[in-house]
Design a protein around this motif. Structure first.
Motif, mmCIF file in Angstrom:
data_model
loop_
_atom_site.group_PDB
_atom_site.id
_atom_site.type_symbol
_atom_site.label_atom_id
_atom_site.label_comp_id
_atom_site.label_asym_id
_atom_site.label_seq_id
_atom_site.Cartn_x
_atom_site.Cartn_y
_atom_site.Cartn_z
ATOM 1 N N MET A 324 0.826 -1.204 0.000
ATOM 2 C CA MET A 324 0.000 0.000 0.000
ATOM 3 C C MET A 324 0.857 1.250 0.000
ATOM 4 O O MET A 324 0.577 2.214 -0.717
ATOM 5 N N LEU A 325 1.897 1.262 0.826
ATOM 6 C CA LEU A 325 2.800 2.423 0.862
ATOM 7 C C LEU A 325 3.392 2.679 -0.522
ATOM 8 O O LEU A 325 3.497 3.825 -0.971
ATOM 9 N N PHE A 326 3.770 1.591 -1.204
ATOM 10 C CA PHE A 326 4.380 1.702 -2.522
ATOM 11 C C PHE A 326 3.375 2.182 -3.564
ATOM 12 O O PHE A 326 3.599 3.179 -4.279
ATOM 13 N N LYS A 327 2.225 1.523 -3.633
ATOM 14 C CA LYS A 327 1.248 1.836 -4.676
ATOM 15 C C LYS A 327 0.503 3.142 -4.421
ATOM 16 O O LYS A 327 -0.061 3.720 -5.350
ATOM 17 N N ASN A 328 0.491 3.594 -3.178
ATOM 18 C CA ASN A 328 -0.141 4.877 -2.859
ATOM 19 C C ASN A 328 0.824 6.057 -2.960
ATOM 20 O O ASN A 328 0.417 7.206 -2.774
ATOM 21 N N SER A 329 2.069 5.788 -3.251
ATOM 22 C CA SER A 329 3.074 6.848 -3.276
ATOM 23 C C SER A 329 3.047 7.624 -4.593
ATOM 24 O O SER A 329 2.643 7.090 -5.631
ATOM 25 N N PRO A 330 3.479 8.882 -4.574
ATOM 26 C CA PRO A 330 3.616 9.631 -5.831
ATOM 27 C C PRO A 330 4.574 8.950 -6.805
ATOM 28 O O PRO A 330 4.408 9.076 -8.025
ATOM 29 N N LEU A 554 -5.307 9.038 7.280
ATOM 30 C CA LEU A 554 -5.495 7.705 7.841
ATOM 31 C C LEU A 554 -4.311 6.804 7.510
ATOM 32 O O LEU A 554 -3.864 6.015 8.343
ATOM 33 N N LEU A 555 -3.819 6.903 6.290
ATOM 34 C CA LEU A 555 -2.664 6.137 5.845
ATOM 35 C C LEU A 555 -1.665 7.094 5.209
ATOM 36 O O LEU A 555 -2.054 8.066 4.565
ATOM 37 N N TYR A 556 -0.407 6.805 5.365
ATOM 38 C CA TYR A 556 0.608 7.674 4.764
ATOM 39 C C TYR A 556 0.677 7.404 3.263
ATOM 40 O O TYR A 556 0.894 6.278 2.824
ATOM 41 N N LYS A 557 0.495 8.465 2.469
ATOM 42 C CA LYS A 557 0.525 8.346 1.011
ATOM 43 C C LYS A 557 1.483 9.355 0.392
ATOM 44 O O LYS A 557 1.386 9.662 -0.792
ATOM 45 N N GLY A 558 2.387 9.851 1.193
ATOM 46 C CA GLY A 558 3.293 10.896 0.738
ATOM 47 C C GLY A 558 2.951 12.199 1.426
ATOM 48 O O GLY A 558 2.117 12.256 2.327
#
Length: 743
Positions: A324-330, A554-558
């Motif tokens: 999730m961290l990877f796919k949600n990142s810029p 809620l979740l870190y996305k950058g």
């Protein structure tokens, strides 16, 4: 005669004028109702029997048209009636006296405007009019406003606020521009009824700037929890509908909100402001509209949050979290953009299509069309256009080839015994067989399955590494295996859904939503760069109001302050920072700040209350029940027990079952229930309650402190935290900011 008496007499006069207009409208409603009833009876009972010829049919069509006009008129008068009834209940909430040179005019401001048509005089100005901005932006003294005629300058000599209910003036007071003024304090101290209220009486200067901005395509508002971001968005919608009423309708606006229950929570604001509700969607709703393959189950955001916040014991939890961290990142958006270029470039070595010695379509031309000539089309459309082009060229060559085939048959004596029609058919079939290989090669070349195309990224890791410039998570192989495993089980996660929606927009057929003119995105910090790009690509003709708070991710996305602007790439933008938090008491806000990533960007409004209470013990069921019984006997209307996940919400519900009346909020809850609710923190986003009780607070880790900030800032008046120990986060909080009770 004192000022209060003068104002009461003025109010009585305004209400008298409103009542006169109301009487007129009600008379028109009754008359129109009778016309509609008579027309309907005639149309459906008498007219069908009388249709004998074209003249009768035309008369019937004319009657239907007249009926439609009568019904439109009835709807208009009914809407006016509701507007006037609201006005009569509370005509206005403020007055300013504005002096221009030697002339001073009293300006009364209300939720909607009202004019005395007989005397051609504005009795009440709509809060959205240019002159009404003076009330929100200035204290006594020099002031100006901008209207269609230009800038109007003058001086405010009086600023007065009223509380009017049921046509009666409850009180009034003269005020200056002060965020802690009496009216604001009085409203903030009220209990919530489960729905967001309008804030027209208490809009602050910095909020007003965002609401009235018409000069920028993108208005981006960053604000602390309780700073009024969502209220600003809704009042901004009402303002734009008023100012652009000839070009903008409710149907042209969409709000992207965090949950279905949040949609109900805000559903009364626009009607209270005299406007229709607009379209509301969650990103889940919209993404599945773009891409929803048959045979696959798509994970909801509820299921995603429930897994991450409640299934750490699962063996794949850490890999899923990293995925999730990877796919949600810029960075992942950059990988997908590079992948599109890669797909285009993969056609740079296509062999020529040659038939019977003629180059039908060269490989160089094929690549040029994919890369440049047809790049105004989605990728799949480019390929389909090339296929049609090849077939068209082959069809003309096949026609010529038929003559050659028949000639060859004649030369070999093979045409004897056949009619001309039969020879034509034989030649056509042979030409078709000769071109089949070329058509099959083209069909194979241009065919692709979107899911397979996306999965290729996680099957060919060398390709993925090259697209990412080797900037990948260290456990990318495990992430790839997990991703392939989900798809093998026909399961699409939220983060994969966003990527697939993005790719479908760019690779397959997807038309921009040109009907939608304005987009509101709330809680933008919970959108990944890929998700925002999906919206930016879909609403190319829209203006945007975007609101967020990095402290409430809620979740870190950058870093949203960076990637939001990069994704939209709109030069015509305005950023507004709101640091005042109006929702909670000063004590609750100061306590909650301890869990914020950027506590310096949060200033509490000066409304005093009790310190948050931290209750630590091993028999919290008994303590919770006792507390709830005490609170239910108070004047507060709404109490939320906030859990980390839904599994815990169920556990708490078992503790209270049969003892306390409550409602359990889950993913199928669309209306926020009154009284006591048990709700996971990710569904409580954006909501507010008189009292918030945070359950098992000690289980929130340092990495999850934003969740505790979100939970704490849901409380308006009182905050309680139950736990079995102090935990990592509470040990870092100044003990002076809360009251500790240990069993």
């Amino acid at each position: 005669m004192d000022n209060l008496q003068l104002e009461k007499e003025h109010l009585a006069d305004v209400i008298l004028q409103i009542q006169k207009e109301l009487d007129k409208v009600e008379t028109k409603i009754e008359a129109t109702k009778q016309k509609v009833l008579l027309a309907r009876r005639y149309m459906w009972e008498e007219m069908p029997r009388l249709v004998r010829d074209v003249t009768d049919a035309n008369e019937m069509a004319s009657g239907l048209l007249d009926l439609q006009h009568q019904e439109v008129g009835l709807a208009f008068y009914t809407k006016e009636q509701k507007k006037l009834e609201r006005l009569k209940y509370s005509p206005y909430f403020a007055r300013i006296d504005f002096r221009i040179q030697d002339t001073t005019e009293p300006i009364y401001i209300g939720i909607t405007g009202f004019s005395d048509l007989e005397n051609r005089k504005n009795r009440v100005y709509d809060w959205r009019t240019p002159i009404a901005s003076l009330f929100y932006d200035y204290t006594l003294g020099p002031a100006s406003y901008i209207c269609d005629a230009g800038t109007v300058s003058g001086e405010i000599t009086l600023k007065r606020q009223f509380r009017i209910e049921k046509s009666q003036m409850l009180y009034m007071f003269d005020s200056s521009l002060n965020i802690e003024d009496e009216m604001l304090q009085e409203i903030l101290s009220q209990s919530t009824d489960g729905h967001m209220r309008d804030i027209v009486m208490t809009i602050q200067r910095e909020q007003n700037q965002a609401i009235r901005d018409e000069a920028h395509r993108l208005v981006l508002v960053w604000g602390a929890g309780g700073s009024g971001k969502t209220s600003i968005a809704l009042h901004r919608i009402a303002y734009l509908l008023y100012r652009q009423r000839d070009q903008l309708k409710a149907e042209n606006i969409v709000i992207f909100s965090p949950s279905d229950i949040f949609q109900d929570y805000i559903s009364e604001v626009l009607p209270d402001l005299g406007e229709e509700n607009v379209n509301q969607l969650t990103f889940d709703n919209y993404a599945t509209k773009i891409f929803s393959p048959q045979g696959f189950k798509i994970e909801s955001s509820f299921d995603q949050y429930e897994y991450i916040f409640g299934n750490k014991e699962d063996k794949n939890w850490q890999i899923r979290n990293d995925a999730m961290l990877f796919k949600n990142s810029p960075d992942f958006l950059g990988i997908l953009e590079n992948y599109l270029v890669y797909l285009e470039n993969s056609y740079n070595s296509v062999q020529d299509f040659v038939y019977n010695g003629t180059v039908v379509l060269s490989g160089e031309e094929f690549y040029s069309c994919v890369k440049e000539k047809y790049n105004y089309l989605p990728f799949k459309k480019r390929l389909e256009k090339l296929e049609r082009r090849l077939i068209a060229n082959l069809t003309s060559l096949e026609e010529k080839r038929k003559d050659d085939i028949i000639q060859e048959m004649d030369n070999k004596g093979q045409s004897i015994g056949y009619t001309e029609k039969e020879l034509q058919k034989i030649a056509y079939r042979k030409a078709q067989r000769e071109t089949k290989a070329l058509k099959d090669r083209m069909s194979k070349l241009i065919s692709f399955d979107l899911v397979k195309t996306y999965l290729l990224l996680f099957q060919d890791l060398d390709l993925l590494k090259s697209l990412a410039n080797n900037n990948l998570p260290s456990n990318i192989e495990e992430i790839a295996i997990l991703t392939r495993g989900y798809f093998a089980k026909k399961y699409i996660t939220q983060e994969d859904l966003a990527a697939l929606a993005f790719l479908r927009q760019r690779l397959e057929v997807f038309n921009p939503e040109t009907k939608i003119r304005h987009i509101v995105i709330d809680e933008v910090q919970d959108y990944s760069a890929v998700e925002l790009k999906v919206l930016a690509q879909a609403f190319t003709e829209s203006t945007f109001t975007v609101l967020g708070d990095p402290n409430q991710a809620l979740l870190y996305k950058g870093e949203p302050r960076e990637y939001v602007l990069e994704v939209f790439n709109i030069d015509d933008k305005k950023e507004i920072e709101l640091v005042k938090s109006y929702r909670s008491t000063e004590e609750i806000t100061e306590f909650a700040k301890s869990f914020a990533d950027s506590p310096t960007n949060i200033e509490p409004v000066l409304r005093k209350g009790k310190k948050p209470e931290v209750i630590i013990g091993n028999n919290n069921q008994k303590r919770l029940i006792a507390l709830l019984k005490e609170l239910l006997n108070s004047s507060r209307k709404s109490i939320a027990i906030i859990t980390k996940n839904f599994k815990e919400a169920i556990e708490v519900s078992e503790l209270l079952k049969g003892i306390i009346t409550f409602s359990l909020v889950d993913k199928d809850t669309y209306l926020l229930p009154p009284g006591v609710v048990i709700i996971p923190v990710f569904l409580a986003k954006g909501l507010e309650f008189d009292i918030a009780i945070v359950w098992d607070f000690q289980q929130y880790s340092i990495e999850e402190k934003r969740l505790l900030y979100i939970a704490s800032t849901r409380a308006l008046h009182e905050l309680y935290l139950f736990g079995t120990q102090k935990g990592d986060l509470l040990t870092e909080v100044d003990p002076q900011k809360y009251h500790l009770e240990i069993d």
